[in-house]
Design a protein around this motif. Sequence first.
Motif, PDB file in Angstrom:
ATOM      1  N   THR A   1       0.835  -1.212   0.000  1.00 29.66           N
ATOM      2  CA  THR A   1       0.000   0.000   0.000  1.00 29.66           C
ATOM      3  C   THR A   1       0.866   1.257   0.000  1.00 29.66           C
ATOM      4  OG1 THR A   1      -1.737  -1.182   1.177  1.00 29.66           O
ATOM      5  CG2 THR A   1      -1.743   1.220   1.403  1.00 29.66           C
ATOM      6  N   ILE A   2       0.445   2.243  -0.789  1.00 34.84           N
ATOM      7  CA  ILE A   2       1.159   3.529  -0.795  1.00 34.84           C
ATOM      8  C   ILE A   2       0.138   4.647  -0.577  1.00 34.84           C
ATOM      9  CG2 ILE A   2       2.661   5.081  -2.106  1.00 34.84           C
ATOM     10  CD1 ILE A   2       3.656   2.633  -3.669  1.00 34.84           C
ATOM     11  N   LEU A   3       0.384   5.460   0.451  1.00 38.73           N
ATOM     12  CA  LEU A   3      -0.503   6.585   0.776  1.00 38.73           C
ATOM     13  C   LEU A   3       0.204   7.887   0.411  1.00 38.73           C
ATOM     14  CD1 LEU A   3      -1.690   5.529   4.382  1.00 38.73           C
ATOM     15  CD2 LEU A   3      -2.665   4.856   2.174  1.00 38.73           C
ATOM     16  N   ASP A   4      -0.588   8.830  -0.110  1.00 37.47           N
ATOM     17  CA  ASP A   4       0.007  10.080  -0.600  1.00 37.47           C
ATOM     18  C   ASP A   4      -0.827  11.266  -0.114  1.00 37.47           C
ATOM     19  OD1 ASP A   4       1.652  11.755  -2.093  1.00 37.47           O
ATOM     20  OD2 ASP A   4       0.462  11.545  -3.918  1.00 37.47           O
ATOM     21  N   GLY A   5      -0.177  12.435  -0.058  1.00 32.76           N
ATOM     22  CA  GLY A   5      -0.905  13.660   0.269  1.00 32.76           C
ATOM     23  C   GLY A   5      -1.276  13.772   1.733  1.00 32.76           C
ATOM     24  N   LEU A   6      -0.360  13.395   2.625  1.00 30.35           N
ATOM     25  CA  LEU A   6      -0.672  13.440   4.055  1.00 30.35           C
ATOM     26  C   LEU A   6      -0.017  14.647   4.723  1.00 30.35           C
ATOM     27  CD1 LEU A   6       0.372  10.170   3.406  1.00 30.35           C
ATOM     28  CD2 LEU A   6      -1.147   9.967   5.331  1.00 30.35           C
ATOM     29  N   ALA A   7      -0.702  15.182   5.716  1.00 30.00           N
ATOM     30  CA  ALA A   7      -0.125  16.280   6.498  1.00 30.00           C
ATOM     31  C   ALA A   7       0.967  15.717   7.395  1.00 30.00           C
ATOM     32  CB  ALA A   7      -1.217  16.916   7.341  1.00 30.00           C
ATOM     33  N   PRO A   8       1.975  16.545   7.753  1.00 38.29           N
ATOM     34  CA  PRO A   8       3.078  16.034   8.579  1.00 38.29           C
ATOM     35  C   PRO A   8       2.627  15.503   9.940  1.00 38.29           C
ATOM     36  CG  PRO A   8       3.585  18.230   7.708  1.00 38.29           C
ATOM     37  CD  PRO A   8       2.172  17.935   7.334  1.00 38.29           C
ATOM     38  N   ASP A   9       1.440  15.948  10.417  1.00 36.57           N
ATOM     39  CA  ASP A   9       0.989  15.448  11.723  1.00 36.57           C
ATOM     40  C   ASP A   9      -0.071  14.351  11.595  1.00 36.57           C
ATOM     41  OD1 ASP A   9      -1.027  16.977  10.725  1.00 36.57           O
ATOM     42  OD2 ASP A   9      -1.401  18.090  12.592  1.00 36.57           O
ATOM     43  N   ASP A  10      -0.270  13.853  10.380  1.00 37.07           N
ATOM     44  CA  ASP A  10      -1.221  12.752  10.176  1.00 37.07           C
ATOM     45  C   ASP A  10      -0.728  11.527  10.950  1.00 37.07           C
ATOM     46  OD1 ASP A  10      -3.420  11.963   7.740  1.00 37.07           O
ATOM     47  OD2 ASP A  10      -2.371  10.298   8.714  1.00 37.07           O
ATOM     48  N   GLU A  11      -1.646  10.773  11.543  1.00 37.03           N
ATOM     49  CA  GLU A  11      -1.215   9.605  12.342  1.00 37.03           C
ATOM     50  C   GLU A  11      -0.471   8.578  11.481  1.00 37.03           C
ATOM     51  OE1 GLU A  11      -4.354   7.181  13.999  1.00 37.03           O
ATOM     52  OE2 GLU A  11      -4.971   6.529  12.010  1.00 37.03           O
ATOM     53  N   ALA A  12      -0.792   8.515  10.180  1.00 37.02           N
ATOM     54  CA  ALA A  12      -0.094   7.557   9.316  1.00 37.02           C
ATOM     55  C   ALA A  12       1.347   7.994   9.056  1.00 37.02           C
ATOM     56  CB  ALA A  12      -0.831   7.395   7.989  1.00 37.02           C
ATOM     57  N   VAL A  13       1.640   9.275   9.317  1.00 31.69           N
ATOM     58  CA  VAL A  13       3.007   9.783   9.171  1.00 31.69           C
ATOM     59  C   VAL A  13       3.775   9.685  10.487  1.00 31.69           C
ATOM     60  CG1 VAL A  13       4.363  11.889   8.769  1.00 31.69           C
ATOM     61  CG2 VAL A  13       2.416  11.370   7.302  1.00 31.69           C
ATOM     62  N   THR A  14       3.083   9.923  11.589  1.00 35.00           N
ATOM     63  CA  THR A  14       3.801  10.017  12.875  1.00 35.00           C
ATOM     64  C   THR A  14       3.859   8.695  13.628  1.00 35.00           C
ATOM     65  OG1 THR A  14       1.772  10.686  13.993  1.00 35.00           O
ATOM     66  CG2 THR A  14       3.206  12.456  13.173  1.00 35.00           C
TER      67      THR A  14
ATOM     68  N   GLY B   1       3.638  -2.405   8.964  1.00 30.69           N
ATOM     69  CA  GLY B   1       3.056  -3.255   7.931  1.00 30.69           C
ATOM     70  C   GLY B   1       3.467  -2.711   6.577  1.00 30.69           C
ATOM     71  N   PRO B   2       2.956  -3.317   5.474  1.00 29.30           N
ATOM     72  CA  PRO B   2       3.391  -2.915   4.128  1.00 29.30           C
ATOM     73  C   PRO B   2       2.703  -1.635   3.656  1.00 29.30           C
ATOM     74  CG  PRO B   2       1.822  -4.704   3.977  1.00 29.30           C
ATOM     75  CD  PRO B   2       2.014  -4.448   5.445  1.00 29.30           C
ATOM     76  N   VAL B   3       2.891  -0.567   4.398  1.00 29.57           N
ATOM     77  CA  VAL B   3       2.213   0.704   4.096  1.00 29.57           C
ATOM     78  C   VAL B   3       3.252   1.820   4.065  1.00 29.57           C
ATOM     79  CG1 VAL B   3       0.427   2.322   4.805  1.00 29.57           C
ATOM     80  CG2 VAL B   3       0.148  -0.123   5.304  1.00 29.57           C
ATOM     81  N   LEU B   4       3.438   2.359   2.855  1.00 30.82           N
ATOM     82  CA  LEU B   4       4.397   3.461   2.671  1.00 30.82           C
ATOM     83  C   LEU B   4       3.633   4.777   2.619  1.00 30.82           C
ATOM     84  CD1 LEU B   4       7.355   4.334   1.850  1.00 30.82           C
ATOM     85  CD2 LEU B   4       6.589   4.138  -0.515  1.00 30.82           C
ATOM     86  N   VAL B   5       4.144   5.806   3.309  1.00 28.48           N
ATOM     87  CA  VAL B   5       3.545   7.131   3.139  1.00 28.48           C
ATOM     88  C   VAL B   5       4.524   8.015   2.378  1.00 28.48           C
ATOM     89  CG1 VAL B   5       2.113   6.944   5.222  1.00 28.48           C
ATOM     90  CG2 VAL B   5       4.321   8.062   5.368  1.00 28.48           C
ATOM     91  N   VAL B   6       3.971   8.812   1.450  1.00 28.99           N
ATOM     92  CA  VAL B   6       4.808   9.693   0.623  1.00 28.99           C
ATOM     93  C   VAL B   6       4.650  11.123   1.129  1.00 28.99           C
ATOM     94  CG1 VAL B   6       5.244  10.544  -1.721  1.00 28.99           C
ATOM     95  CG2 VAL B   6       4.435   8.192  -1.372  1.00 28.99           C
ATOM     96  N   GLN B   7       5.788  11.798   1.330  1.00 26.52           N
ATOM     97  CA  GLN B   7       5.776  13.212   1.715  1.00 26.52           C
ATOM     98  C   GLN B   7       6.669  13.982   0.737  1.00 26.52           C
ATOM     99  OE1 GLN B   7       6.959  12.022   5.992  1.00 26.52           O
ATOM    100  NE2 GLN B   7       5.791  13.905   6.298  1.00 26.52           N
ATOM    101  N   ASP B   8       6.199  15.149   0.288  1.00 27.66           N
ATOM    102  CA  ASP B   8       6.990  15.952  -0.661  1.00 27.66           C
ATOM    103  C   ASP B   8       7.799  17.006   0.078  1.00 27.66           C
ATOM    104  OD1 ASP B   8       5.363  14.676  -2.399  1.00 27.66           O
ATOM    105  OD2 ASP B   8       4.130  16.439  -2.862  1.00 27.66           O
ATOM    106  N   PHE B   9       8.921  17.393  -0.523  1.00 24.17           N
ATOM    107  CA  PHE B   9       9.658  18.533   0.026  1.00 24.17           C
ATOM    108  C   PHE B   9      10.251  19.349  -1.113  1.00 24.17           C
ATOM    109  CE2 PHE B   9      12.911  15.200  -0.209  1.00 24.17           C
ATOM    110  CZ  PHE B   9      13.987  15.877  -0.756  1.00 24.17           C
TER     111      PHE B   9
END
Length: 494
Positions: A383-396, A401-409
């Motif tokens: 699984t790949i999640l995109d477009g999350l805020a830096p304080d989203d629980e999926a980021v922090t 598990g097999p879940v990647l979060v994408v963050q842009d800079f």
Amino acid sequence: MNAETLISTYFQTGSLPDLPADHFIDGAFVAPVNGARMESFDPGRGRVFADFARGDAEDVDRAVESAVRGFEIWRRRTPAERCRVLNDISCILRANADLLAVVESLDSGKSLAEAQGDVAGSARLFEYYAGAADKLDGRSVNLGGDSAAFTVREPVGVTAHIVPWNYPTSTLVRGIAPALAAGCSAVIKPAETTPFTALLIARLLVEAGLPAGVVNVVTGTGSEVGAPLVADPRVRHVTFTGSVATGVNVMRTVAPNVTGLTLELGGKSPLIAFEDADPEAVADGALWAIFSNAGQICSAGSRLLIQRSLRDKVLPLLVEKARAIRIGHGLQGPDMGAINSEAHLNKIAGFVDRARQRSVRILCGGNVTTDPANGEGWFFEPTILDGLAPDDEAVTQEIFGPVLVVQDFETEADAVALANGTDFALSAGIYTRDIGRALRMARAVDAGQVTVNDYWAGGIELPFGGNRKSGFGREKGLEGLDAYTRAKAITLAA
Ligand code: NAD
């Protein structure tokens, strides 16, 4: 039996012959005092395949008593003898690699290839620390005048090893191999879902020449076995690998006894890709960093931090490669195996379901699934999640598990801020062709280990551990010996 025979036996009978089922105390398998038992599941099929002892404080007491006796024997062996025994252990692990890998794969859900790698790495750990056992020298100190002063490194005593389920063999061995090299004894508490390789290894250690009582294993739950073990004042160092919550609990428990502690806890490690990186290498690196062992790795690269101008070159590749991952039973050669337990599968699904409700973009995967061969088992799609805020629980928070979060800079400074923006500080990967930037980033990112243009490079010879809520202390490398020895200063006045 070789791996092939073991695997066909398992699929014909639903179990494996001669699995140890009791605690290992004082060189022998012994039934629990209370007679209680618990079941172990094959995550690839979601079915019970064996049962084992459900210990309690009485079993822990016997095991620690045995380790106290074992320590008195083992500490008196010469360093050269300890070196020989550890080398023999390395050989016996290699000779039994098929059995250990099949059992590890079955009990944990990981692919056989990954389990084989874990067993080979564990044999190598014993070999590495065998080479250190006869080199634990002190130093001579010049105080001037006619006095003489020197230090000796002494073993700390009985050590406790609390092991998680994601790497049952390698986590255990990276603790006990240096402990044994230093002359310590050990009591091991495997995770409740993965007890069998610890029991097999304990027996092999004795077969290889380790005196009875030096290594003991008590199986059961965290509260019934782990808690009394770490609370025992005869234990002088605890090596704990597991979640932050339990680690904090263990810290509180050991405090009154002033017991030494190594904490290897969770992570939310970044893989940081700059615009000058090779998109194919970034996609392969990110894939390897998050989907190995189905993402159930403390140091998984669970956040992809990507410079905006590189996004469109990497994300389509990454999604295509993630969709091509073949899920399946660990013993049938999949790219990615099962999730270790149904409870953990539900936890992963909970994170993704909540993200879905928040309208987070799911680029691929996102669902609980089963083995496509037969509809069985506990699996989660890559699984790949995109477009999350830096304080989203999926980021922090650690999903594990097999879940990647994408963050842009946009800038290097943004990348550092995002990388250091969680409570964890375990590992990091940096992809760039600019060596100056690579070195600046490697220093600026708070982590125990940083790899440039790869992920998890290095290995047994390098120290491993975390900062902040990822824990403290280092395992592996020569640093891995520090927890198990203490310096004594001896001064002779003239
Ligand atoms: P967990 O904390 O639930 O359990 C870990 C071990 O602690 C198990 O053996 C459990 O039985 C035992 N335990 C539970 N309560 C206890 C208590 N009160 N006293 C003593 N022992 C107790 O963790 P888990 O779910 O098994 O493992 C996953 C976690 O481990 C993740 O957070 C992962 O990041 C972490 N982990 C870290 C590393 C590392 O090297 N940093 C490696 C692997 C896993």
